[in-house]
Design a protein around this motif. Structure first.
Motif, PDB file in Angstrom:
ATOM      1  N   ASN A   1       0.824  -1.211   0.000  1.00 22.97           N
ATOM      2  CA  ASN A   1       0.000   0.000   0.000  1.00 22.97           C
ATOM      3  C   ASN A   1       0.860   1.264   0.000  1.00 22.97           C
ATOM      4  O   ASN A   1       0.583   2.227  -0.715  1.00 22.97           O
ATOM      5  N   LYS A   2       1.906   1.262   0.823  1.00 23.19           N
ATOM      6  CA  LYS A   2       2.808   2.410   0.869  1.00 23.19           C
ATOM      7  C   LYS A   2       3.535   2.593  -0.471  1.00 23.19           C
ATOM      8  O   LYS A   2       3.802   3.701  -0.915  1.00 23.19           O
ATOM      9  N   TRP A   3       3.861   1.466  -1.108  1.00 20.02           N
ATOM     10  CA  TRP A   3       4.524   1.533  -2.418  1.00 20.02           C
ATOM     11  C   TRP A   3       3.608   2.194  -3.441  1.00 20.02           C
ATOM     12  O   TRP A   3       4.034   3.055  -4.212  1.00 20.02           O
ATOM     13  N   LYS A   4       2.336   1.810  -3.452  1.00 19.88           N
ATOM     14  CA  LYS A   4       1.385   2.385  -4.393  1.00 19.88           C
ATOM     15  C   LYS A   4       1.196   3.877  -4.150  1.00 19.88           C
ATOM     16  O   LYS A   4       0.994   4.655  -5.084  1.00 19.88           O
ATOM     17  N   GLU A   5       1.241   4.295  -2.890  1.00 17.84           N
ATOM     18  CA  GLU A   5       1.031   5.691  -2.535  1.00 17.84           C
ATOM     19  C   GLU A   5       2.285   6.533  -2.727  1.00 17.84           C
ATOM     20  O   GLU A   5       2.250   7.751  -2.521  1.00 17.84           O
ATOM     21  N   GLY A   6       3.416   5.874  -3.075  1.00 16.42           N
ATOM     22  CA  GLY A   6       4.666   6.604  -3.261  1.00 16.42           C
ATOM     23  C   GLY A   6       5.338   6.964  -1.953  1.00 16.42           C
ATOM     24  O   GLY A   6       6.243   7.796  -1.931  1.00 16.42           O
ATOM     25  N   GLU A   7       4.906   6.324  -0.860  1.00  9.53           N
ATOM     26  CA  GLU A   7       5.464   6.620   0.465  1.00  9.53           C
ATOM     27  C   GLU A   7       6.278   5.434   0.973  1.00  9.53           C
ATOM     28  O   GLU A   7       6.234   5.083   2.153  1.00  9.53           O
ATOM     29  N   TRP A   8       7.013   4.782   0.064  1.00  5.99           N
ATOM     30  CA  TRP A   8       7.754   3.575   0.425  1.00  5.99           C
ATOM     31  C   TRP A   8       8.806   3.829   1.508  1.00  5.99           C
ATOM     32  O   TRP A   8       9.121   2.935   2.298  1.00  5.99           O
ATOM     33  N   ALA A   9       9.361   5.024   1.540  1.00  9.23           N
ATOM     34  CA  ALA A   9      10.414   5.320   2.528  1.00  9.23           C
ATOM     35  C   ALA A   9       9.886   5.239   3.960  1.00  9.23           C
ATOM     36  O   ALA A   9      10.663   5.039   4.901  1.00  9.23           O
ATOM     37  N   ASP A  10       8.565   5.367   4.147  1.00  9.28           N
ATOM     38  CA  ASP A  10       7.992   5.333   5.498  1.00  9.28           C
ATOM     39  C   ASP A  10       8.122   3.960   6.145  1.00  9.28           C
ATOM     40  O   ASP A  10       8.051   3.853   7.375  1.00  9.28           O
ATOM     41  N   VAL A  11       8.267   2.896   5.350  1.00 15.57           N
ATOM     42  CA  VAL A  11       8.305   1.548   5.925  1.00 15.57           C
ATOM     43  C   VAL A  11       9.731   1.064   6.163  1.00 15.57           C
ATOM     44  O   VAL A  11       9.922  -0.001   6.746  1.00 15.57           O
ATOM     45  N   ILE A  12      10.732   1.800   5.720  1.00 11.80           N
ATOM     46  CA  ILE A  12      12.117   1.357   5.831  1.00 11.80           C
ATOM     47  C   ILE A  12      12.593   1.493   7.283  1.00 11.80           C
ATOM     48  O   ILE A  12      12.263   2.450   7.980  1.00 11.80           O
ATOM     49  N   ASP A  13      13.372   0.530   7.737  1.00 12.62           N
ATOM     50  CA  ASP A  13      13.940   0.531   9.085  1.00 12.62           C
ATOM     51  C   ASP A  13      14.685   1.851   9.313  1.00 12.62           C
ATOM     52  O   ASP A  13      15.563   2.216   8.520  1.00 12.62           O
ATOM     53  N   PRO A  14      14.342   2.600  10.362  1.00 12.28           N
ATOM     54  CA  PRO A  14      14.999   3.895  10.619  1.00 12.28           C
ATOM     55  C   PRO A  14      16.510   3.790  10.780  1.00 12.28           C
ATOM     56  O   PRO A  14      17.229   4.782  10.605  1.00 12.28           O
ATOM     57  N   ILE A  15      16.996   2.595  11.113  1.00 12.99           N
ATOM     58  CA  ILE A  15      18.441   2.421  11.299  1.00 12.99           C
ATOM     59  C   ILE A  15      19.193   2.618   9.992  1.00 12.99           C
ATOM     60  O   ILE A  15      20.341   3.063   9.972  1.00 12.99           O
ATOM     61  N   LEU A  16      18.537   2.313   8.867  1.00 15.49           N
ATOM     62  CA  LEU A  16      19.206   2.374   7.565  1.00 15.49           C
ATOM     63  C   LEU A  16      19.334   3.811   7.087  1.00 15.49           C
ATOM     64  O   LEU A  16      18.412   4.613   7.229  1.00 15.49           O
ATOM     65  N   ASP A  17      20.471   4.109   6.475  1.00 11.80           N
ATOM     66  CA  ASP A  17      20.758   5.453   5.968  1.00 11.80           C
ATOM     67  C   ASP A  17      20.300   5.550   4.519  1.00 11.80           C
ATOM     68  O   ASP A  17      20.930   5.015   3.608  1.00 11.80           O
ATOM     69  N   LEU A  18      19.178   6.233   4.298  1.00  9.34           N
ATOM     70  CA  LEU A  18      18.633   6.360   2.949  1.00  9.34           C
ATOM     71  C   LEU A  18      19.315   7.449   2.135  1.00  9.34           C
ATOM     72  O   LEU A  18      19.148   7.503   0.913  1.00  9.34           O
ATOM     73  N   ASP A  19      20.058   8.300   2.786  1.00  8.72           N
ATOM     74  CA  ASP A  19      20.685   9.409   2.067  1.00  8.72           C
ATOM     75  C   ASP A  19      21.673   8.907   1.018  1.00  8.72           C
ATOM     76  O   ASP A  19      21.770   9.461  -0.076  1.00  8.72           O
ATOM     77  N   SER A  20      22.420   7.847   1.354  1.00  3.44           N
ATOM     78  CA  SER A  20      23.456   7.359   0.443  1.00  3.44           C
ATOM     79  C   SER A  20      23.047   6.132  -0.356  1.00  3.44           C
ATOM     80  O   SER A  20      23.765   5.714  -1.252  1.00  3.44           O
ATOM     81  N   SER A  21      21.898   5.537  -0.046  1.00  4.56           N
ATOM     82  CA  SER A  21      21.540   4.272  -0.709  1.00  4.56           C
ATOM     83  C   SER A  21      20.047   4.174  -0.999  1.00  4.56           C
ATOM     84  O   SER A  21      19.510   3.078  -1.046  1.00  4.56           O
ATOM     85  N   SER A  22      19.368   5.292  -1.177  1.00  7.58           N
ATOM     86  CA  SER A  22      17.915   5.258  -1.312  1.00  7.58           C
ATOM     87  C   SER A  22      17.470   4.485  -2.554  1.00  7.58           C
ATOM     88  O   SER A  22      16.511   3.713  -2.509  1.00  7.58           O
ATOM     89  N   GLN A  23      18.150   4.663  -3.693  1.00  6.71           N
ATOM     90  CA  GLN A  23      17.740   3.976  -4.912  1.00  6.71           C
ATOM     91  C   GLN A  23      17.966   2.473  -4.810  1.00  6.71           C
ATOM     92  O   GLN A  23      17.166   1.674  -5.303  1.00  6.71           O
ATOM     93  N   GLU A  24      19.067   2.088  -4.161  1.00  8.18           N
ATOM     94  CA  GLU A  24      19.348   0.657  -3.981  1.00  8.18           C
ATOM     95  C   GLU A  24      18.315   0.019  -3.063  1.00  8.18           C
ATOM     96  O   GLU A  24      17.840  -1.090  -3.315  1.00  8.18           O
ATOM     97  N   VAL A  25      17.945   0.718  -1.977  1.00  2.83           N
ATOM     98  CA  VAL A  25      16.932   0.218  -1.047  1.00  2.83           C
ATOM     99  C   VAL A  25      15.583   0.122  -1.747  1.00  2.83           C
ATOM    100  O   VAL A  25      14.854  -0.875  -1.609  1.00  2.83           O
ATOM    101  N   LYS A  26      15.236   1.143  -2.522  1.00  6.27           N
ATOM    102  CA  LYS A  26      13.955   1.126  -3.244  1.00  6.27           C
ATOM    103  C   LYS A  26      13.913  -0.036  -4.227  1.00  6.27           C
ATOM    104  O   LYS A  26      12.879  -0.711  -4.382  1.00  6.27           O
ATOM    105  N   ARG A  27      15.028  -0.285  -4.896  1.00  4.76           N
ATOM    106  CA  ARG A  27      15.084  -1.391  -5.861  1.00  4.76           C
ATOM    107  C   ARG A  27      14.865  -2.734  -5.163  1.00  4.76           C
ATOM    108  O   ARG A  27      14.142  -3.599  -5.658  1.00  4.76           O
ATOM    109  N   CYS A  28      15.460  -2.905  -3.995  1.00  2.00           N
ATOM    110  CA  CYS A  28      15.286  -4.151  -3.238  1.00  2.00           C
ATOM    111  C   CYS A  28      13.855  -4.290  -2.736  1.00  2.00           C
ATOM    112  O   CYS A  28      13.320  -5.405  -2.657  1.00  2.00           O
ATOM    113  N   LEU A  29      13.227  -3.174  -2.366  1.00  2.00           N
ATOM    114  CA  LEU A  29      11.829  -3.224  -1.956  1.00  2.00           C
ATOM    115  C   LEU A  29      10.960  -3.682  -3.128  1.00  2.00           C
ATOM    116  O   LEU A  29      10.037  -4.483  -2.963  1.00  2.00           O
TER     117      LEU A  29
END
Length: 582
Positions: A463-491
């Motif tokens: 549901n979050k993916w469809k809404e474009g809010e995929w970053a909201d479900v990512i573990d806060p420990i992970l640093d999205l600043d340097s790897s956001s596209q890689e994390v999104k691809r894995c999601l």
């Protein structure tokens, strides 16, 4: 094969080819024709045209060669041609440099139209490589000891057999026959010695195990004589090495036994002690012995030996210092050690292990119980899939197999497996998708559903993916600043793996390719299907505040009771299921 070797087909002029040098921009000089190359290494003779091994001379006078046997996808292998000046490629791909050779081969292997590939050093970036692919006949190939590259050409299994002259064949047959006589004589002597040893060992290790139905099953030569090539270890030795199976040496507990740490001759090892006289424990013991000895891969746990002693059944494994993935992933004190680079490498390692089991092992194996607690981590955090007690050999070419019992784990069971007891490699793909989403979110699928009225983690992420809010479900420990596209691809990959329809889910080699290649195109996922907690099915497409509600006529309208468990709880909420199939 040299072109023109048959004088009826070619004259003397057709034997030679130009010893030319040309830049790739100048154009083509198809001197030797298709699937042939110009040999220029020998300076004492004129340059000659040769057919690639596995190809024969064309009957037409136009030159070139033709396959000795047509390609039958996927039954083929690659013929390596060294130091070749290559024609211009039809496609070029740029993969991660660390996986360039493997990625090139994967890409061409999974495309039946691909006829050849090469990984070529980039002229403007020394030390870096890119993949070249061809889907048509290869022309204008030339040996070049200075600027040549290795070329890998698809050939049928029979293509690699060279035609031998009668004398050569006779000599080879005589030599082979003599060698076989010597080998078989030595093997017979060795077999006689091993048979005597096995009989003596079986006489001292035969045990009687009684199941829950009071039936008696004798385990003696049935297991020890199956060419396991594993040491049968002494129970007393193992008992002493584990400090009499003391609680201080306990590493964990699974569905069918307890795992202990032991030390023998200064080396650490792990021991799974199967519980009591459970009939299922017996089946798991025999199954693991038969399957895990057939496979060897860096991402699969290695079995070192076993022990049979009266009611005791022990499996001895390599010791992995960092224990299981779930301990690091769901423990708040340890999850911080799993930064994104480590999680990404673990995800790739698990995918490679599953890909090997499904497509590259001697016999295709479906694991059927993939989950974080069954992924062990070595000292360098290399992941290794473990616990093959529920695994099954799967005939290649079969779409799915039915089973009379459903045996898997709450939260990781595929829809088709939980609903009607059918499983295939796509069942493991679904479990991998759940595991991937748990690694990205840091939450258990089972724990999340308990705390959210039966709405699974899969539904929430989709549901979050469809809404474009995929970053909201990512573990806060992970640093999205340097790897956001890689994390999104894995999601995206995780959601593709948990789709409802088995035919929509990718196979594991494709998953590996998507993980190692940042340029591989990605599909948009369809909604996940049903998931099982116990013998009850819950819809994964339940509505959320901003997501469209969908339904399925085959669903059961049940509601999971709300509990007070935390989604990221470290309690072992997921337990193994054994329920009758519908």
């Amino acid at each position: 094969m040299m072109l023109g070797i048959d004088p009826k087909t070619r004259n003397e002029e057709d034997l030679s080819c130009a010893t030319y040098l040309r830049d790739y921009e100048v154009g083509y000089n198809k001197t030797c024709g298709s699937y042939a190359y110009c040999s220029t290494f020998k300076s004492t003779t004129p340059a000659q045209c040769h057919c690639i091994e596995g190809f024969d001379l064309k009957p037409e006078p136009t030159g070139g060669c033709v396959r000795r046997a047509a390609l039958n996808c996927p039954e083929y292998h690659f013929m390596r041609l060294e130091n070749m000046r290559l024609p211009l490629p039809e496609y070029v791909s740029d993969f991660h440099q660390a996986d360039i050779a493997e990625s090139c081969k994967f890409f061409c292997s999974n495309d039946c139209n691909c006829t050849a590939y090469a990984f070529v050093e980039m002229q403007d970036s020394p030390g870096k490589h890119e993949c070249w692919y061809w889907e048509v006949e290869l022309n204008d190939i030339q040996e070049d000891s200075v600027r040549g590259q290795d070329l890998y050409v698809k050939v049928s299994p029979t293509n690699s057999e060279k035609k031998k002259k009668p004398k050569t064949v006779l000599i080879a047959c005589l030599s082979t026959g003599l060698g076989l006589i010597v080998i078989f004589t030595a093997m017979f002597c060795y077999w006689r010695i091993k048979k005597k040893q096995a009989r003596a060992r079986a006489a001292t290790t035969s045990i009687v195990i009684r199941g829950s139905d009071s039936a008696t099953e004798l385990l003696s030569g049935e297991i020890t004589m199956e060419n396991l090539e594993l040491p049968l270890m002494d129970f007393e030795t193992i008992s002493v090495a584990t400090n009499r199976f003391s609680d201080s040496n306990k590493l964990g507990k699974g569905g069918f036994g307890v795992v202990y740490r032991g030390i023998l001759d200064g080396q650490e090892f792990a021991v799974k002690r199967l519980s009591g006289i459970s009939g299922q424990g017996i089946n798991e013991f025999k199954n693991e012995l038969k399957l895990i000895t057939k496979v060897k891969h860096i991402n699969l746990v290695q079995l070192k030996g076993y022990c049979l002693n009266r009611d005791e059944k022990l499996l001895i494994y390599e010791y992995l210092e960092n224990r299981s993935l779930d301990i690091h992933l769901f423990d708040k004190n340890q999850s911080s050690e799993l930064n994104w680079p480590r999680r990404f490498e673990i995800a790739k390692g698990i995918a490679r292990g599953l890909s090997y089991l499904h497509h590259d092992s001697p016999t295709m194996i479906v694991h059927r119980d993939l989950k974080p607690s069954n992924v062990l981590l070595a000292k360098d955090m290399t992941p290794k899939i473990s616990d093959f007690g529920m695994a099954r050999i799967y005939n290649r070419g079969e779409n799915e197999v039915e089973t009379t019992k459903v045996v898997e784990t709450y939260g990781y069971m595929s829809p088709e497996y939980s609903y009607d007891g059918t499983y295939s490699e796509k069942s493991d793909v679904f479990s991998y998708g759940v595991l991937m989403l748990e690694m990205l979110t840091g939450m258990r699928n089972k724990g999340f559903a308990d705390a959210n009225n039966g709405i699974s983690l899969l539904t929430h992420v989709f549901n979050k993916w469809k809404e474009g809010e995929w970053a909201d479900v990512i573990d806060p420990i992970l640093d999205l600043d340097s790897s956001s596209q890689e994390v999104k691809r894995c999601l995206n990959i995780g959601l593709l793996c948990v789709q409802d329809r088995t035919e929509d889910r990718p196979i594991m080699p494709s998953v590996v390719l998507m993980l190692v290649s940042q340029t591989e195109s990605m599909l948009q996922p369809n909604p996940p299907g049903y998931y099982a907690f116990g013998n009850v099915l819950y819809s994964n497409v339940a509505s959320s505040s901003n997501a469209e509600s969908t339904s399925n006529a085959a669903s059961a309208s049940n509601t999971l009771p709300t509990t007070t468990s935390n989604a990221a709880s470290t309690s072992n909420a997921a337990s193994t299921v054994i329920v009758e199939a519908r």
